[in-house]
Design an enzyme around this catalytic site. Structure first.
Site, PDB file in Angstrom:
ATOM      1  N   ARG A 223       0.049  21.841  15.976  1.00 27.57           N
ATOM      2  CA  ARG A 223      -0.059  21.629  14.518  1.00 27.57           C
ATOM      3  C   ARG A 223       1.280  21.921  13.853  1.00 27.57           C
ATOM      4  O   ARG A 223       1.661  21.293  12.875  1.00 27.57           O
ATOM      5  CB  ARG A 223      -1.189  22.481  13.912  1.00 27.57           C
ATOM      6  CG  ARG A 223      -1.288  22.351  12.403  1.00 27.57           C
ATOM      7  CD  ARG A 223      -2.672  22.726  11.834  1.00 27.57           C
ATOM      8  NE  ARG A 223      -3.228  23.914  12.421  1.00 27.57           N
ATOM      9  CZ  ARG A 223      -2.818  25.166  12.140  1.00 27.57           C
ATOM     10  NH1 ARG A 223      -1.855  25.385  11.278  1.00 27.57           N
ATOM     11  NH2 ARG A 223      -3.390  26.197  12.746  1.00 27.57           N
TER      12      ARG A 223
ATOM     13  N   TYR B 284      -0.410   2.506  -5.349  1.00 29.12           N
ATOM     14  CA  TYR B 284      -1.456   2.262  -4.344  1.00 29.12           C
ATOM     15  C   TYR B 284      -2.741   2.963  -4.809  1.00 29.12           C
ATOM     16  O   TYR B 284      -2.675   4.073  -5.366  1.00 29.12           O
ATOM     17  CB  TYR B 284      -0.971   2.798  -2.987  1.00 29.12           C
ATOM     18  CG  TYR B 284      -2.094   2.994  -2.004  1.00 29.12           C
ATOM     19  CD1 TYR B 284      -2.870   1.912  -1.570  1.00 29.12           C
ATOM     20  CD2 TYR B 284      -2.404   4.258  -1.528  1.00 29.12           C
ATOM     21  CE1 TYR B 284      -3.914   2.105  -0.694  1.00 29.12           C
ATOM     22  CE2 TYR B 284      -3.445   4.452  -0.639  1.00 29.12           C
ATOM     23  CZ  TYR B 284      -4.202   3.366  -0.234  1.00 29.12           C
ATOM     24  OH  TYR B 284      -5.243   3.563   0.625  1.00 29.12           O
TER      25      TYR B 284
ATOM     26  N   ASP C  27       7.808   6.315  -2.783  1.00 30.64           N
ATOM     27  CA  ASP C  27       6.999   5.729  -1.715  1.00 30.64           C
ATOM     28  C   ASP C  27       7.613   4.362  -1.422  1.00 30.64           C
ATOM     29  O   ASP C  27       7.505   3.431  -2.234  1.00 30.64           O
ATOM     30  CB  ASP C  27       5.535   5.593  -2.165  1.00 30.64           C
ATOM     31  CG  ASP C  27       4.651   4.978  -1.086  1.00 30.64           C
ATOM     32  OD1 ASP C  27       5.180   4.330  -0.165  1.00 30.64           O
ATOM     33  OD2 ASP C  27       3.416   5.127  -1.175  1.00 30.64           O
TER      34      ASP C  27
ATOM     35  N   LYS D 271       2.038   1.086   8.207  1.00 33.46           N
ATOM     36  CA  LYS D 271       2.438  -0.264   7.819  1.00 33.46           C
ATOM     37  C   LYS D 271       3.634  -0.724   8.668  1.00 33.46           C
ATOM     38  O   LYS D 271       3.509  -0.844   9.873  1.00 33.46           O
ATOM     39  CB  LYS D 271       2.709  -0.284   6.312  1.00 33.46           C
ATOM     40  CG  LYS D 271       1.623   0.404   5.471  1.00 33.46           C
ATOM     41  CD  LYS D 271       0.297  -0.277   5.628  1.00 33.46           C
ATOM     42  CE  LYS D 271      -0.902   0.242   4.881  1.00 33.46           C
ATOM     43  NZ  LYS D 271      -1.054   1.569   4.414  1.00 33.46           N
TER      44      LYS D 271
END
Ligand code: PLP
Length: 407
Positions: free
Chosen positions: A63, A116, A189, A214
Protein backbone atom coordinates in the site's frame (compact mmCIF):
# COMPACT_ATOMS: atom_id res chain seq x y z
CA UNK A 1 23.63 0.31 -19.52
CA UNK A 2 20.25 1.96 -19.18
CA UNK A 3 20.49 2.50 -15.43
CA UNK A 4 23.16 5.18 -15.90
CA UNK A 5 21.24 7.21 -18.48
CA UNK A 6 19.31 10.30 -17.45
CA UNK A 7 16.18 9.63 -19.49
CA UNK A 8 14.79 13.06 -18.60
CA UNK A 9 17.32 14.56 -21.01
CA UNK A 10 16.15 12.43 -23.95
CA UNK A 11 13.42 13.11 -26.49
CA UNK A 12 9.82 12.10 -25.74
CA UNK A 13 9.70 8.86 -27.76
CA UNK A 14 12.88 7.62 -26.02
CA UNK A 15 11.91 8.54 -22.48
CA UNK A 16 8.42 7.08 -22.77
CA UNK A 17 9.98 3.68 -23.55
CA UNK A 18 12.93 3.66 -21.15
CA UNK A 19 11.98 6.08 -18.35
CA UNK A 20 11.52 4.37 -14.96
CA UNK A 21 12.30 0.93 -16.36
CA UNK A 22 15.85 -0.22 -15.71
CA UNK A 23 16.20 -3.99 -16.18
CA UNK A 24 15.40 -6.09 -13.11
CA UNK A 25 18.43 -6.32 -10.82
CA UNK A 26 17.51 -9.74 -9.41
CA UNK A 27 16.92 -11.60 -12.68
CA UNK A 28 17.99 -9.39 -15.56
CA UNK A 29 14.40 -9.34 -16.90
CA UNK A 30 13.94 -6.55 -19.46
CA UNK A 31 10.20 -6.14 -18.87
CA UNK A 32 9.47 -4.85 -15.36
CA UNK A 33 8.17 -7.88 -13.41
CA UNK A 34 4.79 -7.92 -11.68
CA UNK A 35 5.71 -7.86 -8.00
CA UNK A 36 2.39 -9.29 -6.94
CA UNK A 37 3.02 -9.27 -3.21
CA UNK A 38 1.35 -7.49 -0.32
CA UNK A 39 4.41 -7.44 1.94
CA UNK A 40 8.25 -7.53 1.76
CA UNK A 41 10.58 -9.53 4.05
CA UNK A 42 13.69 -8.34 5.88
CA UNK A 43 16.80 -10.35 6.80
CA UNK A 44 16.88 -8.78 10.23
CA UNK A 45 14.81 -6.58 12.52
CA UNK A 46 17.44 -3.88 12.01
CA UNK A 47 16.91 -3.98 8.25
CA UNK A 48 13.14 -3.75 8.82
CA UNK A 49 13.61 -0.76 11.11
CA UNK A 50 15.81 0.95 8.50
CA UNK A 51 13.24 0.42 5.75
CA UNK A 52 10.48 1.76 8.00
CA UNK A 53 12.38 4.93 8.85
CA UNK A 54 13.64 5.15 5.23
CA UNK A 55 17.33 5.17 6.23
CA UNK A 56 17.55 2.01 4.06
CA UNK A 57 15.87 2.31 0.64
CA UNK A 58 13.40 -0.42 -0.27
CA UNK A 59 9.86 -1.60 0.14
CA UNK A 60 7.85 -2.55 3.23
CA UNK A 61 4.21 -3.07 2.27
CA UNK A 62 2.53 -2.62 -1.12
CA UNK A 63 0.00 0.00 0.00
CA UNK A 64 2.93 2.30 0.71
CA UNK A 65 5.10 1.27 -2.24
CA UNK A 66 5.73 -1.57 -4.67
CA UNK A 67 8.47 -1.96 -7.33
CA UNK A 68 6.06 -2.37 -10.27
CA UNK A 69 4.00 0.62 -9.13
CA UNK A 70 7.20 2.59 -8.55
CA UNK A 71 8.40 1.96 -12.11
CA UNK A 72 5.11 3.41 -13.37
CA UNK A 73 5.43 6.41 -11.06
CA UNK A 74 8.97 7.10 -12.22
CA UNK A 75 8.02 6.80 -15.89
CA UNK A 76 5.08 9.20 -15.47
CA UNK A 77 7.18 11.74 -13.52
CA UNK A 78 9.81 11.62 -16.28
CA UNK A 79 7.42 12.04 -19.20
CA UNK A 80 5.46 14.90 -17.58
CA UNK A 81 8.63 16.63 -16.36
CA UNK A 82 7.64 16.43 -12.66
CA UNK A 83 9.86 15.66 -9.69
CA UNK A 84 7.71 12.78 -8.46
CA UNK A 85 4.48 10.89 -9.05
CA UNK A 86 2.09 8.75 -7.08
CA UNK A 87 0.02 6.10 -8.85
CA UNK A 88 -3.54 5.34 -7.78
CA UNK A 89 -6.20 2.71 -8.38
CA UNK A 90 -8.28 5.06 -10.56
CA UNK A 91 -8.39 8.57 -11.97
CA UNK A 92 -10.91 9.49 -9.25
CA UNK A 93 -8.46 8.05 -6.70
CA UNK A 94 -5.86 10.48 -8.08
CA UNK A 95 -8.22 13.46 -7.93
CA UNK A 96 -9.72 12.61 -4.50
CA UNK A 97 -6.27 11.96 -3.00
CA UNK A 98 -5.00 15.27 -4.38
CA UNK A 99 -7.92 17.10 -2.78
CA UNK A 100 -7.59 15.50 0.67
CA UNK A 101 -3.82 15.94 0.51
CA UNK A 102 -3.83 19.63 -0.37
CA UNK A 103 -6.95 20.97 1.37
CA UNK A 104 -8.09 21.49 4.96
CA UNK A 105 -11.45 22.49 6.43
CA UNK A 106 -12.11 26.17 5.74
CA UNK A 107 -10.12 26.22 2.49
CA UNK A 108 -11.56 27.30 -0.85
CA UNK A 109 -11.18 25.89 -4.38
CA UNK A 110 -11.79 27.65 -7.67
CA UNK A 111 -12.76 25.11 -10.30
CA UNK A 112 -14.14 25.04 -13.82
CA UNK A 113 -17.84 24.85 -14.48
CA UNK A 114 -17.16 22.06 -17.02
CA UNK A 115 -15.70 18.91 -15.52
CA UNK A 116 -15.84 15.15 -15.89
CA UNK A 117 -19.12 14.00 -14.23
CA UNK A 118 -17.38 12.18 -11.33
CA UNK A 119 -15.21 15.21 -10.54
CA UNK A 120 -18.26 17.45 -10.81
CA UNK A 121 -20.02 15.41 -8.10
CA UNK A 122 -16.86 15.53 -5.95
CA UNK A 123 -16.75 19.33 -6.28
CA UNK A 124 -20.50 19.97 -5.94
CA UNK A 125 -21.24 17.62 -3.03
CA UNK A 126 -18.28 15.76 -1.49
CA UNK A 127 -16.07 18.80 -0.78
CA UNK A 128 -18.86 20.38 1.27
CA UNK A 129 -18.77 17.36 3.64
CA UNK A 130 -15.20 18.34 4.55
CA UNK A 131 -16.08 22.02 5.04
CA UNK A 132 -14.35 23.05 1.81
CA UNK A 133 -15.87 25.87 -0.20
CA UNK A 134 -15.99 25.58 -4.01
CA UNK A 135 -16.50 28.30 -6.67
CA UNK A 136 -17.31 27.30 -10.24
CA UNK A 137 -16.14 29.60 -13.03
CA UNK A 138 -15.93 29.60 -16.80
CA UNK A 139 -12.20 28.97 -17.21
CA UNK A 140 -12.17 29.78 -20.92
CA UNK A 141 -11.60 33.35 -19.61
CA UNK A 142 -8.64 33.28 -17.18
CA UNK A 143 -9.81 36.59 -15.67
CA UNK A 144 -12.75 34.73 -14.11
CA UNK A 145 -10.22 32.86 -11.97
CA UNK A 146 -8.71 36.14 -10.73
CA UNK A 147 -12.20 37.37 -9.75
CA UNK A 148 -13.04 34.16 -7.86
CA UNK A 149 -9.81 33.89 -5.80
CA UNK A 150 -10.28 34.67 -2.08
CA UNK A 151 -7.99 34.84 0.98
CA UNK A 152 -8.61 31.16 1.73
CA UNK A 153 -8.16 29.85 -1.86
CA UNK A 154 -5.68 26.99 -1.82
CA UNK A 155 -6.38 25.19 -5.11
CA UNK A 156 -7.35 26.14 -8.66
CA UNK A 157 -8.55 22.97 -10.38
CA UNK A 158 -9.23 22.62 -14.08
CA UNK A 159 -9.57 20.24 -16.99
CA UNK A 160 -8.43 21.24 -20.43
CA UNK A 161 -9.79 20.34 -22.87
CA UNK A 162 -12.82 19.86 -20.65
CA UNK A 163 -14.99 16.76 -20.68
CA UNK A 164 -17.20 16.70 -22.75
CA UNK A 165 -17.50 20.16 -24.36
CA UNK A 166 -13.81 20.41 -25.34
CA UNK A 167 -13.62 23.92 -23.83
CA UNK A 168 -9.98 25.04 -23.69
CA UNK A 169 -8.52 26.89 -20.69
CA UNK A 170 -5.22 28.77 -20.87
CA UNK A 171 -3.04 26.91 -18.33
CA UNK A 172 -0.20 29.45 -18.42
CA UNK A 173 -2.46 32.47 -17.87
CA UNK A 174 -4.40 30.73 -15.06
CA UNK A 175 -1.19 29.57 -13.33
CA UNK A 176 0.23 33.11 -13.47
CA UNK A 177 -2.93 34.57 -11.96
CA UNK A 178 -3.07 31.95 -9.18
CA UNK A 179 0.61 32.26 -8.28
CA UNK A 180 0.51 36.07 -8.25
CA UNK A 181 -2.42 35.86 -5.82
CA UNK A 182 -0.63 33.66 -3.27
CA UNK A 183 0.31 30.14 -2.25
CA UNK A 184 -2.26 28.47 -4.49
CA UNK A 185 -1.72 25.11 -6.17
CA UNK A 186 -2.85 24.85 -9.78
CA UNK A 187 -4.03 21.31 -10.52
CA UNK A 188 -4.73 20.28 -14.13
CA UNK A 189 -6.57 17.13 -15.15
CA UNK A 190 -4.83 16.52 -18.49
CA UNK A 191 -6.58 13.21 -19.26
CA UNK A 192 -7.99 14.55 -22.56
CA UNK A 193 -4.57 15.78 -23.70
CA UNK A 194 -1.93 13.24 -22.69
CA UNK A 195 1.76 13.75 -23.42
CA UNK A 196 3.11 14.50 -26.02
CA UNK A 197 0.09 16.74 -26.71
CA UNK A 198 0.15 18.88 -23.55
CA UNK A 199 2.61 19.34 -20.66
CA UNK A 200 0.81 21.32 -17.92
CA UNK A 201 3.81 21.48 -15.55
CA UNK A 202 5.93 23.18 -18.22
CA UNK A 203 3.12 25.74 -18.60
CA UNK A 204 3.23 26.62 -14.89
CA UNK A 205 0.78 24.17 -13.27
CA UNK A 206 1.88 22.67 -9.93
CA UNK A 207 0.20 19.31 -10.30
CA UNK A 208 -1.04 17.24 -13.23
CA UNK A 209 -3.46 14.35 -12.82
CA UNK A 210 -4.42 11.69 -15.33
CA UNK A 211 -6.98 8.98 -15.49
CA UNK A 212 -4.46 6.37 -16.62
CA UNK A 213 -7.50 4.32 -17.63
CA UNK A 214 -7.53 6.42 -20.80
CA UNK A 215 -4.59 7.25 -23.10
CA UNK A 216 -1.67 6.35 -20.82
CA UNK A 217 -2.71 2.72 -20.61
CA UNK A 218 -4.44 3.05 -23.96
CA UNK A 219 -5.84 -0.46 -24.30
CA UNK A 220 -9.15 -0.25 -22.46
CA UNK A 221 -8.32 -2.94 -19.90
CA UNK A 222 -7.21 -1.05 -16.77
CA UNK A 223 -8.64 1.49 -14.32
CA UNK A 224 -5.86 3.68 -12.90
CA UNK A 225 -4.63 7.18 -12.13
CA UNK A 226 -1.49 9.22 -11.47
CA UNK A 227 -0.66 12.52 -9.74
CA UNK A 228 2.58 14.24 -10.78
CA UNK A 229 4.29 17.33 -9.35
CA UNK A 230 6.90 18.57 -6.88
CA UNK A 231 8.26 15.97 -4.44
CA UNK A 232 6.90 17.80 -1.38
CA UNK A 233 3.35 17.94 -2.80
CA UNK A 234 3.43 14.33 -3.97
CA UNK A 235 4.70 13.19 -0.53
CA UNK A 236 1.65 14.80 1.12
CA UNK A 237 -0.79 13.44 -1.46
CA UNK A 238 0.76 9.97 -1.17
CA UNK A 239 0.89 10.04 2.63
CA UNK A 240 -2.52 11.50 3.42
CA UNK A 241 -4.50 10.64 0.31
CA UNK A 242 -3.24 7.47 -1.30
CA UNK A 243 -1.78 5.36 1.49
CA UNK A 244 -3.93 6.48 4.45
CA UNK A 245 -7.31 8.20 4.05
CA UNK A 246 -8.23 6.67 0.72
CA UNK A 247 -5.89 3.66 0.64
CA UNK A 248 -5.92 3.56 -3.15
CA UNK A 249 -2.65 2.34 -4.67
CA UNK A 250 -3.01 0.42 -7.96
CA UNK A 251 -2.51 -3.31 -8.13
CA UNK A 252 0.97 -4.25 -9.43
CA UNK A 253 -0.69 -6.18 -12.24
CA UNK A 254 -2.46 -3.03 -13.46
CA UNK A 255 0.77 -1.03 -13.24
CA UNK A 256 2.46 -3.70 -15.35
CA UNK A 257 -0.24 -3.35 -18.01
CA UNK A 258 0.06 0.44 -18.00
CA UNK A 259 3.86 0.24 -18.32
CA UNK A 260 3.33 -2.08 -21.28
CA UNK A 261 0.76 0.24 -22.84
CA UNK A 262 2.89 3.33 -22.36
CA UNK A 263 5.71 1.96 -24.52
CA UNK A 264 3.58 2.95 -27.54
CA UNK A 265 2.10 6.16 -26.09
CA UNK A 266 3.93 8.45 -28.52
CA UNK A 267 2.83 6.73 -31.73
CA UNK A 268 -0.66 5.96 -30.45
CA UNK A 269 -1.42 9.50 -29.36
CA UNK A 270 -0.16 10.98 -32.64
CA UNK A 271 -2.44 8.64 -34.62
CA UNK A 272 -5.42 9.43 -32.33
CA UNK A 273 -4.81 13.12 -33.09
CA UNK A 274 -4.51 12.62 -36.86
CA UNK A 275 -7.67 10.51 -37.01
CA UNK A 276 -9.62 12.97 -34.85
CA UNK A 277 -8.62 15.89 -37.08
CA UNK A 278 -9.80 14.05 -40.22
CA UNK A 279 -13.11 13.11 -38.64
CA UNK A 280 -13.63 16.61 -37.18
CA UNK A 281 -13.14 18.12 -40.66
CA UNK A 282 -15.51 15.60 -42.23
CA UNK A 283 -18.20 16.23 -39.60
CA UNK A 284 -17.82 20.01 -39.84
CA UNK A 285 -18.56 19.86 -43.55
CA UNK A 286 -21.68 17.68 -43.20
CA UNK A 287 -25.12 19.19 -43.89
CA UNK A 288 -26.68 17.62 -40.74
CA UNK A 289 -24.10 19.01 -38.35
CA UNK A 290 -24.72 22.20 -36.39
CA UNK A 291 -21.36 22.38 -34.62
CA UNK A 292 -18.17 20.37 -34.09
CA UNK A 293 -16.18 20.98 -30.90
CA UNK A 294 -12.55 20.13 -31.65
CA UNK A 295 -9.67 22.42 -30.61
CA UNK A 296 -7.86 21.66 -33.87
CA UNK A 297 -10.58 23.37 -35.95
CA UNK A 298 -10.23 27.09 -36.61
CA UNK A 299 -13.89 27.45 -35.67
CA UNK A 300 -13.13 26.34 -32.06
CA UNK A 301 -13.06 29.39 -29.73
CA UNK A 302 -9.95 28.03 -27.96
CA UNK A 303 -8.04 27.19 -31.17
CA UNK A 304 -5.36 29.89 -30.83
CA UNK A 305 -4.55 28.86 -27.23
CA UNK A 306 -4.69 25.16 -28.16
CA UNK A 307 -2.26 25.66 -31.04
CA UNK A 308 0.48 26.54 -28.56
CA UNK A 309 -0.70 24.68 -25.47
CA UNK A 310 -1.44 21.41 -27.28
CA UNK A 311 1.63 21.49 -29.51
CA UNK A 312 -0.56 21.61 -32.65
CA UNK A 313 -1.79 18.06 -31.97
CA UNK A 314 -5.19 18.72 -30.29
CA UNK A 315 -5.94 15.21 -28.96
CA UNK A 316 -8.27 12.40 -29.96
CA UNK A 317 -11.49 13.65 -28.37
CA UNK A 318 -14.24 15.61 -30.07
CA UNK A 319 -17.91 16.41 -29.59
CA UNK A 320 -20.59 17.44 -32.05
CA UNK A 321 -24.18 18.57 -32.23
CA UNK A 322 -26.70 17.79 -34.93
CA UNK A 323 -29.03 20.39 -36.47
CA UNK A 324 -32.54 20.72 -35.06
CA UNK A 325 -35.16 19.30 -37.41
CA UNK A 326 -33.40 16.76 -39.63
CA UNK A 327 -36.13 15.15 -41.71
CA UNK A 328 -38.66 16.23 -39.06
CA UNK A 329 -36.56 14.80 -36.21
CA UNK A 330 -35.12 16.68 -33.23
CA UNK A 331 -31.34 16.80 -32.83
CA UNK A 332 -31.68 14.43 -29.89
CA UNK A 333 -33.67 11.81 -31.85
CA UNK A 334 -31.45 12.15 -34.93
CA UNK A 335 -28.35 11.85 -32.73
CA UNK A 336 -29.63 8.64 -31.15
CA UNK A 337 -30.39 7.21 -34.60
CA UNK A 338 -26.98 8.22 -35.92
CA UNK A 339 -25.19 6.56 -33.01
CA UNK A 340 -27.32 3.41 -33.13
CA UNK A 341 -26.55 2.96 -36.84
CA UNK A 342 -22.77 3.25 -36.52
CA UNK A 343 -21.03 -0.09 -36.95
CA UNK A 344 -17.39 0.59 -35.97
CA UNK A 345 -17.63 2.81 -32.86
CA UNK A 346 -18.87 1.12 -29.71
CA UNK A 347 -21.47 2.89 -27.58
CA UNK A 348 -19.57 3.21 -24.34
CA UNK A 349 -18.19 5.68 -21.83
CA UNK A 350 -14.42 6.01 -21.32
CA UNK A 351 -11.92 7.18 -23.91
CA UNK A 352 -8.40 6.78 -25.19
CA UNK A 353 -8.85 3.17 -26.29
CA UNK A 354 -7.72 1.77 -29.68
CA UNK A 355 -11.44 1.28 -30.37
CA UNK A 356 -13.51 4.34 -31.24
CA UNK A 357 -16.08 4.98 -28.50
CA UNK A 358 -19.20 7.11 -28.81
CA UNK A 359 -21.41 8.34 -26.00
CA UNK A 360 -24.28 10.68 -25.20
CA UNK A 361 -23.16 12.82 -22.20
CA UNK A 362 -26.66 14.06 -21.22
CA UNK A 363 -27.85 10.51 -20.56
CA UNK A 364 -24.53 8.86 -19.67
CA UNK A 365 -21.39 10.60 -18.24
CA UNK A 366 -23.13 13.84 -17.24
CA UNK A 367 -26.56 12.51 -16.27
CA UNK A 368 -25.79 13.51 -12.66
CA UNK A 369 -25.26 17.20 -13.60
CA UNK A 370 -28.58 19.10 -13.25
CA UNK A 371 -30.11 19.84 -16.71
CA UNK A 372 -30.01 23.66 -16.27
CA UNK A 373 -26.35 23.48 -15.18
CA UNK A 374 -25.56 21.15 -18.08
CA UNK A 375 -27.13 23.40 -20.68
CA UNK A 376 -25.47 26.54 -19.31
CA UNK A 377 -22.07 24.98 -20.03
CA UNK A 378 -22.99 23.62 -23.44
CA UNK A 379 -23.87 19.99 -22.63
CA UNK A 380 -27.06 20.06 -24.64
CA UNK A 381 -29.37 17.07 -25.08
CA UNK A 382 -28.06 16.66 -28.64
CA UNK A 383 -24.32 16.69 -27.83
CA UNK A 384 -22.47 13.51 -28.86
CA UNK A 385 -18.94 12.74 -27.65
CA UNK A 386 -16.49 10.73 -29.69
CA UNK A 387 -13.23 9.18 -28.55
CA UNK A 388 -11.56 8.64 -31.91
CA UNK A 389 -9.67 5.36 -31.97
CA UNK A 390 -6.87 3.92 -34.02
CA UNK A 391 -8.94 2.33 -36.78
CA UNK A 392 -8.62 3.60 -40.36
CA UNK A 393 -9.98 7.18 -40.51
CA UNK A 394 -11.43 6.37 -43.96
CA UNK A 395 -13.40 3.43 -42.56
CA UNK A 396 -14.70 5.58 -39.72
CA UNK A 397 -15.76 8.36 -42.11
CA UNK A 398 -17.50 5.84 -44.40
CA UNK A 399 -19.30 4.48 -41.35
CA UNK A 400 -20.51 7.99 -40.43
CA UNK A 401 -21.56 8.66 -44.05
CA UNK A 402 -23.65 5.46 -44.10
CA UNK A 403 -25.18 6.21 -40.75
CA UNK A 404 -26.09 9.79 -41.76
CA UNK A 405 -27.86 8.35 -44.85
CA UNK A 406 -30.04 6.19 -42.59
CA UNK A 407 -31.35 9.11 -40.49
C1 PLP B 1 -11.28 13.89 -17.60
C2 PLP B 1 -11.46 12.74 -16.67
N1 PLP B 1 -10.88 12.79 -15.46
C3 PLP B 1 -11.01 11.78 -14.58
C4 PLP B 1 -11.76 10.67 -14.86
C5 PLP B 1 -11.90 9.57 -13.84
O1 PLP B 1 -11.05 8.52 -14.14
P1 PLP B 1 -11.30 6.99 -13.67
O2 PLP B 1 -12.52 6.53 -14.37
O3 PLP B 1 -10.05 6.32 -14.06
O4 PLP B 1 -11.50 7.04 -12.19
C6 PLP B 1 -12.37 10.56 -16.12
C7 PLP B 1 -13.17 9.37 -16.46
O5 PLP B 1 -13.80 9.31 -17.48
C8 PLP B 1 -12.22 11.63 -17.03
O6 PLP B 1 -12.79 11.60 -18.25
Amino acid sequence: MGTKVNWREKRFSTKVIHGGQAFDKGTGALATPIYQTSTFCFETVEEGAGKFDKSIPGFVYSRGGNPTNRALEEKCAIIEGGEDCVATASGMGAIGSTMVGLLRTGDHIVTSDTLYGGTDVLMRTNMEHFGIEVSFVDMTDAENVRKAIKENTKVVYLETPANPTMAVADIKAIANIAHEAGDIKVVVDSTFAPPPVQFPLALGADIVVHSVTKYLNGHGDVIGGVVIGKSEDIAIIRGIGVTKLNGTPPSPFNSYLVLRGMKTLDIRVKLHCENAMEIAKFLEGHEYIEKVHYPGLESHPGHEIAKVQMNEMYGGMLAFELKEDINGMSAFEAGKKLVNNLTIPSIAVSLGDPDTLVEHPASMTHASVPKEEREKIGITDGLIRLSVGLESAEDLIEDFENSFKQI
